[in-house]
Design an enzyme around this catalytic site. Sequence first.
Site, PDB file in Angstrom:
ATOM      1  N   THR A 140      37.114  56.914  46.476  1.00 13.42           N
ATOM      2  CA  THR A 140      35.979  56.517  47.045  1.00 13.42           C
ATOM      3  C   THR A 140      35.496  55.261  46.719  1.00 13.42           C
ATOM      4  O   THR A 140      35.363  54.694  45.482  1.00 13.42           O
ATOM      5  CB  THR A 140      34.825  57.496  46.795  1.00 13.42           C
ATOM      6  OG1 THR A 140      35.118  58.778  47.352  1.00 13.42           O
ATOM      7  CG2 THR A 140      33.626  57.051  47.837  1.00 13.42           C
ATOM      8  N   SER A 153      38.264  38.873  39.201  1.00 14.53           N
ATOM      9  CA  SER A 153      37.478  39.990  38.639  1.00 14.53           C
ATOM     10  C   SER A 153      35.856  39.504  39.111  1.00 14.53           C
ATOM     11  O   SER A 153      35.461  38.387  39.259  1.00 14.53           O
ATOM     12  CB  SER A 153      37.239  40.418  37.218  1.00 14.53           C
ATOM     13  OG  SER A 153      38.118  41.199  36.760  1.00 14.53           O
ATOM     14  N   GLY A 154      34.765  40.486  39.576  1.00 13.26           N
ATOM     15  CA  GLY A 154      33.620  40.214  39.875  1.00 13.26           C
ATOM     16  C   GLY A 154      32.868  39.726  38.775  1.00 13.26           C
ATOM     17  O   GLY A 154      31.819  38.842  38.833  1.00 13.26           O
ATOM     18  N   ASN A 181      42.091  31.160  30.615  1.00 19.98           N
ATOM     19  CA  ASN A 181      40.937  31.614  30.096  1.00 19.98           C
ATOM     20  C   ASN A 181      40.394  31.066  28.772  1.00 19.98           C
ATOM     21  O   ASN A 181      39.442  31.192  28.293  1.00 19.98           O
ATOM     22  CB  ASN A 181      41.089  33.205  29.938  1.00 19.98           C
ATOM     23  CG  ASN A 181      42.015  33.829  29.114  1.00 19.98           C
ATOM     24  OD1 ASN A 181      43.312  33.398  29.355  1.00 19.98           O
ATOM     25  ND2 ASN A 181      41.837  34.442  27.930  1.00 19.98           N
ATOM     26  N   CYS A 234      40.476  36.860  11.277  1.00 22.48           N
ATOM     27  CA  CYS A 234      40.949  37.355   9.947  1.00 22.48           C
ATOM     28  C   CYS A 234      41.251  38.668  10.002  1.00 22.48           C
ATOM     29  O   CYS A 234      40.423  39.619  10.099  1.00 22.48           O
ATOM     30  CB  CYS A 234      40.005  36.957   8.954  1.00 22.48           C
ATOM     31  SG  CYS A 234      40.112  35.173   8.653  1.00 22.48           S
TER      32      CYS A 234
END
Length: 412
Positions: free
Chosen positions: A245, A205-206, A157, A331
């Site tokens: 759900t 992830s979407g 990433n 920093c």
Amino acid sequence: MHKYKEEQIYLDYAATTPCDDRVLLEMFDTFKNNFGNPNSLHKYGENAMTSLSIARSHVCNLLNVNNHEIIFTSGATESINIAISRSIQKLSKSGKNHLITFKTEHKATIDAAKSLERSGMVVDILGVTNEGLINFDELEKKITSSTAMISVCYVNNETGVLQDAERLVALCRKYSVLLHLDATQALGKIPIDLSCLDVDMLSASGHKIYGPKGIGILFCRKKHQSLIRMPLGNLDVEYGIRSGTPPVPLCVGLGEATKIAKKEMSSDLARITDLRNKFISGITSQIPEIYINGCQESNYPGIINMSFRGCEGEALMMEANKIAIASGSACTSNKLTISHVLDAMGVKHDIAQSSLRISIGKYTNEQDIDIAIDNLVNATKKLRSISPVWDMIQEGVDLDEFFKDSIDHHNH
């Protein structure tokens, strides 16, 4: 045209992506007209279940897998935790209590590994080459009869480095070890065919592929689902692996995003590659001491980790305020924290602390890249003109000792 372009040029697609308008339309229709609970037996529930099934089938079509192998989650972090933690804990009962992962992994994986270690599992977090690639000789030496899983970030990433998944699969099959791929930065951006690539689990992830936040997937082959199933889990709800759900509109959004990605991936990848080359050439042709971090032969082109030596990353990011990008350093009080990824790759401290991540997406155009180049070149020249560190570089001073005491390392 997205409104954000009126404010800043967005070049932080690795952090998140704007929702595709086509995805928003599908989600809005579901929110408004298909609000039923898919666990209900009446017509509203049936309609919601149909939408959920269609969304799942779109994800399956992208990865070329069966519908019962995709589990909807809240995102890649949850998927990673389910894949790693539940598998190791279950397998540890038969003596397979060893996890292998790498220092350049996303924090979600590192955190899961550390948690397992605290609970008594055996964890090896291995280094990588200077290019950010896996050292396969070192990896193979670490595999033992108790090794349960190897977890690897497919596309890093921060650097975009692409690992050799085929070689990982071959190694895992040789030693009967599970392979989990964190494909958060890869899904929908590069081809992944899991009918050929025999990984055991994969997470994503979407919101990284122009879908909504709060939704992700875990791919798990059916033969391994007993490892991650909850005790007394309801097999009718996400195959007993996740309860509650299902958020149907979010699932529909992710499904639509994967449907679009399947159609447009090839053209997007070619265009993003051209924009990457234009950006790198535009910067390196105008200013010296620019470093591209990570392997340049094996990467996803939409992520560029570039160091502007003599500038501090956060200061450069703030000075180049026409573009939205990410800094590889931070920093805090009198300490400078550098990216754990670059640190693991052995990047020199003064180069690591000057790094920026520029990530290009499908809404980026050539004009955006031109503005970014001009903005960063001018910002770099300005900061270098007032930087004592740049003066030291010009004088040939070895900066390793200078930075040693001011760097706060990430000990993962």
